[in-house]
Design an enzyme around this catalytic site. Structure first.
Site, mmCIF file in Angstrom:
data_model
loop_
_atom_site.group_PDB
_atom_site.id
_atom_site.type_symbol
_atom_site.label_atom_id
_atom_site.label_comp_id
_atom_site.label_asym_id
_atom_site.label_seq_id
_atom_site.Cartn_x
_atom_site.Cartn_y
_atom_site.Cartn_z
ATOM 1 N N SER A 224 0.837 -1.187 0.000
ATOM 2 C CA SER A 224 0.000 0.000 0.000
ATOM 3 C C SER A 224 0.882 1.251 0.000
ATOM 4 O O SER A 224 1.695 1.423 -0.911
ATOM 5 C CB SER A 224 -0.955 -0.061 1.195
ATOM 6 O OG SER A 224 -2.034 0.817 1.040
ATOM 7 N N HIS B 74 -7.213 -6.144 -0.660
ATOM 8 C CA HIS B 74 -6.077 -5.241 -0.444
ATOM 9 C C HIS B 74 -5.003 -5.875 0.433
ATOM 10 O O HIS B 74 -3.815 -5.648 0.227
ATOM 11 C CB HIS B 74 -6.578 -3.930 0.190
ATOM 12 C CG HIS B 74 -5.586 -2.819 0.183
ATOM 13 N ND1 HIS B 74 -5.011 -2.333 -0.987
ATOM 14 C CD2 HIS B 74 -5.051 -2.078 1.187
ATOM 15 C CE1 HIS B 74 -4.183 -1.347 -0.694
ATOM 16 N NE2 HIS B 74 -4.179 -1.176 0.619
ATOM 17 N N ASP C 176 -9.338 -6.023 -4.832
ATOM 18 C CA ASP C 176 -8.876 -4.891 -4.026
ATOM 19 C C ASP C 176 -9.808 -3.701 -4.235
ATOM 20 O O ASP C 176 -9.882 -3.151 -5.340
ATOM 21 C CB ASP C 176 -7.440 -4.530 -4.424
ATOM 22 C CG ASP C 176 -6.795 -3.535 -3.468
ATOM 23 O OD1 ASP C 176 -7.528 -2.794 -2.792
ATOM 24 O OD2 ASP C 176 -5.553 -3.515 -3.405
#
Length: 258
Positions: free
Chosen positions: A105, A238, A210
């Site tokens: 991320s 995610h 995601d």
């Protein structure tokens, strides 16, 4: 503290950075967490599960996150640049001159910047859940997460435990505002130009369910980094490294050991 995982602190660029270490292998890994994340919230399965004979695993709390407080987190313009410098300077300070990166991320963005700007120290890189630029579509998805009371309990509880409800909401609000800055004041660009400078072997993993990162983001990173590989994970969201920890760890280990 989990068995075999040691905790440390190191002064870096005026901040007392917290990090954890596991294993004693010859291949050093630096794990970079997501937005407002920490070693504890983001990488427990990797610290516990990655092969400790092959790898020395370092996981850090970026400044203002987790146990790298004080100070509380702030977000100057292009804050990812500061995170990348902090991470590279931490590794230099604790004596690691060559290592691979695992970034999730926001940590994926940090990893991309490290690989682009400090190419001589990076061996290989695995990134997932990241993006090199921000679009209006992204902002709409991010804004939908602004109210933390609407998060799932599984995602919310570790952050509340780490920061308390009030500070968690505050830090998430200012993170969202910092991402909006990239869109409104920097033409949406986070690190698109830097991708051309990345030369290390790179594996990009994308969870195709995601809800935070559309497919066009990993596709763009894959296209821009010469020789990179992209693996699409059909049932991944995610947090594929947490939801499918054993399978993810094996995938990363196999790539890093090639």
């Amino acid at each position: 503290m989990c068995s075999g995982i040691t905790q440390h602190r190191q002064e870096v660029n005026g901040v007392n950075i917290f990090y954890e270490k596991a294993g004693s292998g010859s291949h050093t890994l630096l794990l970079l967490p997501g937005a407002i994340g920490s070693t504890r919230t983001d990488f427990s399965p990797q610290l516990q599960g990655l092969n400790r004979e092959k790898f020395t695993v370092i996981a850090m709390d970026p400044r203002g996150y987790g146990q790298s407080r004080p100070p509380n987190r702030d977000y100057p313009p292009k804050f990812f640049d500061r995170d990348a410098k902090d991470a590279a300077d931490l590794m230099k300070a604790i004596g690691f001159n060559k290592y691979s990166l695992l970034g999730w991320s926001d940590g994926a963005i940090t990893a991309l910047l490290i690989a682009a700007r400090f190419p001589t120290v990076v061996n290989k890189m695995v990134v997932w859940g990241g993006n090199a630029y921000v679009t209006e579509t992204d902002l709409k998805m991010f804004e939908a997460t602004r109210d933390i009371s609407r998060w799932s309990e599984r995602m919310r509880a570790p952050m509340v435990a780490m920061y308390g409800e009030e500070h968690f909401q505050h830090i998430w609000n200012i993170w969202l505002d910092a991402i909006i800055w990239y869109y409104e004041e920097n033409d949406g660009d986070i690190c698109t130009k830097e991708l051309d400078n990345i030369t290390c072997p790179t594996l990009i993993v994308h969870g195709q369910k995601d809800a935070m990162v559309p497919q066009f983001h990993p596709d763009f990173i894959h296209e821009k980094i010469k020789g990179s590989r992209l693996i699409n994970w059909p049932d991944g969201k995610h947090n594929i490294h947490l939801r499918f920890a054993e399978k993810f760890n094996k995938l990363a280990e196999d790539f890093l050991s090639e």
